[in-house]
Write a protein that holds these residues in place. Structure first.
Motif, PDB file in Angstrom:
ATOM      1  N   GLN A  22     -11.014 -21.007  -1.282  1.00  0.00           N
ATOM      2  CA  GLN A  22      -9.874 -21.759  -1.795  1.00  0.00           C
ATOM      3  C   GLN A  22     -10.078 -23.262  -1.694  1.00  0.00           C
ATOM      4  OE1 GLN A  22      -6.397 -20.395   0.280  1.00  0.00           O
ATOM      5  NE2 GLN A  22      -6.181 -18.579  -1.006  1.00  0.00           N
ATOM      6  N   ALA A  26     -13.142 -23.800  -5.015  1.00  0.00           N
ATOM      7  CA  ALA A  26     -12.130 -23.481  -6.023  1.00  0.00           C
ATOM      8  C   ALA A  26     -12.541 -23.990  -7.409  1.00  0.00           C
ATOM      9  CB  ALA A  26     -10.783 -24.067  -5.625  1.00  0.00           C
ATOM     10  N   LEU A  27     -13.145 -25.147  -7.479  1.00  0.00           N
ATOM     11  CA  LEU A  27     -13.545 -25.709  -8.775  1.00  0.00           C
ATOM     12  C   LEU A  27     -14.776 -25.031  -9.351  1.00  0.00           C
ATOM     13  CD1 LEU A  27     -12.966 -29.492  -7.981  1.00  0.00           C
ATOM     14  CD2 LEU A  27     -11.438 -27.926  -9.194  1.00  0.00           C
ATOM     15  N   SER A  28     -15.560 -24.380  -8.521  1.00  0.00           N
ATOM     16  CA  SER A  28     -16.791 -23.725  -8.977  1.00  0.00           C
ATOM     17  C   SER A  28     -16.532 -22.429  -9.722  1.00  0.00           C
ATOM     18  CB  SER A  28     -17.690 -23.418  -7.778  1.00  0.00           C
ATOM     19  OG  SER A  28     -18.008 -24.593  -7.087  1.00  0.00           O
ATOM     20  N   ASP A  30     -14.391 -21.729 -12.196  1.00  0.00           N
ATOM     21  CA  ASP A  30     -13.902 -21.841 -13.572  1.00  0.00           C
ATOM     22  C   ASP A  30     -12.461 -21.349 -13.702  1.00  0.00           C
ATOM     23  OD1 ASP A  30     -14.230 -22.598 -16.229  1.00  0.00           O
ATOM     24  OD2 ASP A  30     -14.816 -20.560 -16.831  1.00  0.00           O
ATOM     25  N   GLY A  31     -11.611 -21.724 -12.749  1.00  0.00           N
ATOM     26  CA  GLY A  31     -10.199 -21.376 -12.802  1.00  0.00           C
ATOM     27  C   GLY A  31      -9.857 -19.992 -12.283  1.00  0.00           C
ATOM     28  N   ALA A  32     -10.847 -19.213 -11.891  1.00  0.00           N
ATOM     29  CA  ALA A  32     -10.589 -17.874 -11.370  1.00  0.00           C
ATOM     30  C   ALA A  32     -10.123 -17.968  -9.920  1.00  0.00           C
ATOM     31  CB  ALA A  32     -11.838 -17.007 -11.457  1.00  0.00           C
ATOM     32  N   PHE A  33      -9.255 -17.052  -9.548  1.00  0.00           N
ATOM     33  CA  PHE A  33      -8.785 -16.962  -8.172  1.00  0.00           C
ATOM     34  C   PHE A  33      -9.514 -15.800  -7.512  1.00  0.00           C
ATOM     35  CE2 PHE A  33      -5.716 -15.608  -4.900  1.00  0.00           C
ATOM     36  CZ  PHE A  33      -5.591 -16.805  -4.222  1.00  0.00           C
ATOM     37  N   MET A  56      -7.414 -13.938 -13.067  1.00  0.00           N
ATOM     38  CA  MET A  56      -7.558 -14.974 -14.098  1.00  0.00           C
ATOM     39  C   MET A  56      -9.026 -15.340 -14.349  1.00  0.00           C
ATOM     40  SD  MET A  56      -4.297 -17.400 -13.184  1.00  0.00           S
ATOM     41  CE  MET A  56      -4.942 -17.902 -11.608  1.00  0.00           C
ATOM     42  N   ALA A  57      -9.895 -14.363 -14.229  1.00  0.00           N
ATOM     43  CA  ALA A  57     -11.319 -14.602 -14.465  1.00  0.00           C
ATOM     44  C   ALA A  57     -11.672 -14.127 -15.866  1.00  0.00           C
ATOM     45  CB  ALA A  57     -12.159 -13.865 -13.439  1.00  0.00           C
ATOM     46  N   LYS A  58     -12.286 -15.012 -16.632  1.00  0.00           N
ATOM     47  CA  LYS A  58     -12.721 -14.634 -17.977  1.00  0.00           C
ATOM     48  C   LYS A  58     -13.924 -13.709 -17.905  1.00  0.00           C
ATOM     49  CE  LYS A  58     -11.009 -19.016 -19.624  1.00  0.00           C
ATOM     50  NZ  LYS A  58     -11.325 -20.338 -19.178  1.00  0.00           N
ATOM     51  N   VAL A  63     -18.667 -15.230 -12.415  1.00  0.00           N
ATOM     52  CA  VAL A  63     -18.117 -15.776 -11.167  1.00  0.00           C
ATOM     53  C   VAL A  63     -18.870 -15.199  -9.971  1.00  0.00           C
ATOM     54  CG1 VAL A  63     -16.060 -15.984  -9.728  1.00  0.00           C
ATOM     55  CG2 VAL A  63     -15.851 -16.146 -12.207  1.00  0.00           C
TER      56      VAL A  63
END
Length: 131
Positions: A22, A26-28, A30-33, A56-58, A63
């Motif tokens: 977290q 967190a920035l690595s 790509d917006g995924a939690f 929220m992972a594409k 990731v």
């Protein structure tokens, strides 16, 4: 069967890695939690299998690959946090935990099943013990 110590170390790894992901990474992602769902530690505490869940992972595989590429850095940060608690900083092995997706899939399969109602019994069958 995991020993009490393995479970304790696993919980500590889960807590610390959650904070590391977290705050430091967190920035690595790509917006995924990223959530650590489970940690299994070997009996000698040298290897920790870390199971991850992604929201929220594409692309979960991308990731996961980013995490695996940064394993050495993650282990270093973890080692600084746990240096007073563990003699050996375990080597991390990261895996995708798909148990939630599997459970959802099974619920969908069960909801699509067409199960006919049970046949009604005659009243005579109910009175079998009263004869």
């Amino acid at each position: 069967m995991e020993s009490k110590r393995q479970k304790q170390v696993g919980k500590q790894i889960q807590k610390d890695l959650g904070e590391i992901f977290q705050k430091d990474f967190a920035l690595s992602f790509d917006g995924a939690f990223v959530t650590i769902t489970d940690v299994k530690v070997s009996p000698d505490l040298a290897i920790a299998r870390v199971y991850l869940s992604f929201l929220m992972a594409k692309d979960k595989e991308a990731v996961l690959e980013t995490i695996r590429e940064n394993t050495k850095k993650i282990r270093g940060i973890f080692g600084q946090r746990a240096k007073n608690q563990l003699r050996i900083v375990p080597n991390f092995q990261f895996y995708i935990d798909d148990s939630a997706e599997y459970a959802q899939h099974m619920n969908e399969v069960f909801s699509k099943l067409d199960i006919p109602p049970a046949p009604e019994d005659d009243e005579e069958d109910d009175d079998i013990y009263t004869r």
